[in-house]
Design a protein around this motif. Structure first.
Motif, short mmCIF file in Angstrom:
data_model
loop_
_atom_site.label_atom_id
_atom_site.label_comp_id
_atom_site.label_asym_id
_atom_site.label_seq_id
_atom_site.Cartn_x
_atom_site.Cartn_y
_atom_site.Cartn_z
N THR A 1 62.13 1.93 22.58
CA THR A 1 61.62 3.19 23.15
C THR A 1 61.69 3.20 24.68
N ILE A 2 61.96 2.05 25.28
CA ILE A 2 62.03 1.98 26.74
C ILE A 2 63.19 2.83 27.26
N THR A 3 64.25 2.95 26.46
CA THR A 3 65.40 3.77 26.87
C THR A 3 64.97 5.20 27.14
N ALA A 4 64.17 5.75 26.22
CA ALA A 4 63.68 7.13 26.40
C ALA A 4 62.77 7.23 27.61
N GLN A 5 61.99 6.20 27.86
CA GLN A 5 61.10 6.22 29.04
C GLN A 5 61.92 6.25 30.33
N ILE A 6 63.01 5.50 30.35
CA ILE A 6 63.87 5.51 31.54
C ILE A 6 64.53 6.87 31.71
N VAL A 7 65.00 7.43 30.58
CA VAL A 7 65.65 8.74 30.64
C VAL A 7 64.67 9.82 31.08
N ALA A 8 63.40 9.69 30.66
CA ALA A 8 62.39 10.68 31.02
C ALA A 8 62.16 10.73 32.53
N LEU A 9 62.50 9.66 33.23
CA LEU A 9 62.36 9.65 34.68
C LEU A 9 63.31 10.63 35.35
N GLY A 10 64.28 11.15 34.56
CA GLY A 10 65.21 12.13 35.10
C GLY A 10 64.52 13.39 35.58
N THR A 11 63.27 13.61 35.16
CA THR A 11 62.51 14.77 35.59
C THR A 11 62.15 14.67 37.06
N PHE A 12 62.01 13.46 37.55
CA PHE A 12 61.59 13.26 38.92
C PHE A 12 62.79 13.13 39.86
N GLU A 13 62.60 13.48 41.12
CA GLU A 13 63.69 13.45 42.10
C GLU A 13 64.15 12.03 42.40
N ILE A 14 63.32 11.05 42.07
CA ILE A 14 63.67 9.66 42.36
C ILE A 14 64.94 9.23 41.64
N GLY B 1 71.71 1.81 36.73
CA GLY B 1 72.13 2.98 37.50
C GLY B 1 73.01 3.91 36.67
N LEU B 2 73.85 3.33 35.81
CA LEU B 2 74.73 4.14 34.96
C LEU B 2 73.94 4.95 33.95
N VAL B 3 72.76 4.46 33.56
CA VAL B 3 71.91 5.23 32.65
C VAL B 3 71.54 6.58 33.27
N PHE B 4 71.20 6.55 34.55
CA PHE B 4 70.79 7.78 35.22
C PHE B 4 72.00 8.68 35.52
N ILE B 5 73.16 8.08 35.77
CA ILE B 5 74.37 8.88 35.95
C ILE B 5 74.72 9.58 34.64
N ALA B 6 74.62 8.84 33.52
CA ALA B 6 74.89 9.44 32.21
C ALA B 6 73.90 10.56 31.90
N LEU B 7 72.65 10.37 32.30
CA LEU B 7 71.63 11.40 32.11
C LEU B 7 71.99 12.67 32.86
N THR C 1 67.14 10.64 23.70
CA THR C 1 67.72 10.96 25.00
C THR C 1 68.33 12.36 25.00
N ILE C 2 69.03 12.70 23.92
CA ILE C 2 69.63 14.03 23.80
C ILE C 2 68.54 15.11 23.76
N LEU C 3 67.46 14.84 23.02
CA LEU C 3 66.34 15.80 22.95
C LEU C 3 65.72 16.02 24.32
N ILE C 4 65.56 14.93 25.07
CA ILE C 4 65.00 15.05 26.42
C ILE C 4 65.92 15.88 27.31
N SER C 5 67.23 15.68 27.18
CA SER C 5 68.20 16.45 27.97
C SER C 5 68.17 17.92 27.57
N MET C 6 67.99 18.20 26.29
CA MET C 6 67.91 19.58 25.82
C MET C 6 66.69 20.27 26.41
N VAL C 7 65.56 19.57 26.39
CA VAL C 7 64.32 20.14 26.95
C VAL C 7 64.47 20.36 28.44
N ALA C 8 65.12 19.41 29.13
CA ALA C 8 65.33 19.55 30.57
C ALA C 8 66.21 20.75 30.89
N ALA C 9 67.08 21.12 29.93
CA ALA C 9 67.96 22.28 30.12
C ALA C 9 67.30 23.59 29.69
#
Length: 262
Positions: free
Chosen positions: A4-17, A51-57, A105-113
């Motif tokens: 589940t850590i993967t989703a936690q990392i992807v969820a950081l995509g909400t923040f500008e960091i 870093g590639l995780v965030f680029i993929a996000l 991860t896909i669900l998080i990206s859908m919600v972000a969109a």
């Protein structure tokens, strides 16, 4: 829990960091190229991968934005509110991808969109898909157990039993508590992506705490379902798939030699 850590990392995509975290890929690659010590090179690869995780996000989020202009997609996602249908959708979708973390991860990206399953970000609709994804991810282990040893089959069955039982319990809870998402994660966390990631971790964590005391029961059930093979039919420790990892193959061959000797 670790997956589940993967989703936690992807969820950081909400923040500008996350924009700055993408630079980790460049930093890690340069560290790998110019470092002389193997440990530093390995650390560089790990940093580059992060870093590639965030680029993929970023790529995935950009792709999901285009779906907002597709009426069929928006209509399907907003109108699909049947819990059983959503559960099956999550299970089948994950079975195809073979990763619950990827689906989350896909669900998080859908919600972000701006695409919300069930039309309401605070509804339980998306949670049913996550529960289904935890069932669908067992397909990988079940497929890999075909033709394997008895213990390997039992391990894959326990994996399925664990996820299926946990999903069933949470499914009943969500049906009895229609406002679960609104009263818990939606009120605790501001961003929808964080809510999804937290529920994914919460689900696996609670299931682990519930089932850890009765782990022996899962083992007994697996032994009843997957019977012992005849001793003269197959070896106990050797499997052709171990050849991909020579160190493990040699170790298993040693165990098989001792078994035959005894």
């Amino acid at each position: 829990i670790g997956t589940t850590i993967t989703a936690q990392i992807v969820a950081l995509g909400t923040f500008e960091i996350t924009t700055y975290l993408m630079l980790l890929a460049c930093f890690g690659i340069f560290l790998f190229m110019f470092a002389k010590k193997d440990k530093i090179k390995t650390a560089g690869l790990a940093i580059a991968g992060l870093g590639l995780v965030f680029i993929a996000l970023d790529f995935m989020s950009s792709a999901m934005h285009s779906f907002r202009s597709a009426p069929m997609v928006v209509e399907f996602l907003s109108d699909c509110k049947n819990p059983i249908l959503l559960l099956l959708f999550g299970a089948l979708f994950t079975a195809l991808i073979q990763s619950s973390s990827a689906v989350t991860t896909i669900l998080i990206s859908m919600v972000a969109a701006g695409l919300y399953i069930g039309g309401d970000p605070s509804s339980n609709a998306i949670l049913y898909v996550i529960l289904g994804s935890n069932i669908g991810t067992c397909v990988t282990a079940l497929l890999s157990s075909f033709g394997a040893t008895t213990n390997a089959k039992r391990a894959s069955f326990i994996h399925f039993l664990f996820n299926f039982t946990g999903a069933f319990i949470f499914f009943i809870v969500l049906l009895c508590w229609p406002k679960f998402m609104a009263n818990t994660f939606a009120s605790w966390f501001e961003f929808e992506s964080t809510q999804i990631a937290m529920f994914h971790t919460f689900f696996n964590g609670i299931c682990t705490l519930l089932f850890l005391p009765i782990a022996k029961l899962f083992v007994k059930v697996s032994e009843l379902v997957v019977k012992d093979q005849k001793k003269n039919k197959k070896t106990a420790f050797i499997d052709e798939r171990f050849l991909n990892t020579p160190a493990v193959a040699i170790s298993q061959a040693g165990k098989e030699t001792l078994r035959v000797g005894r």
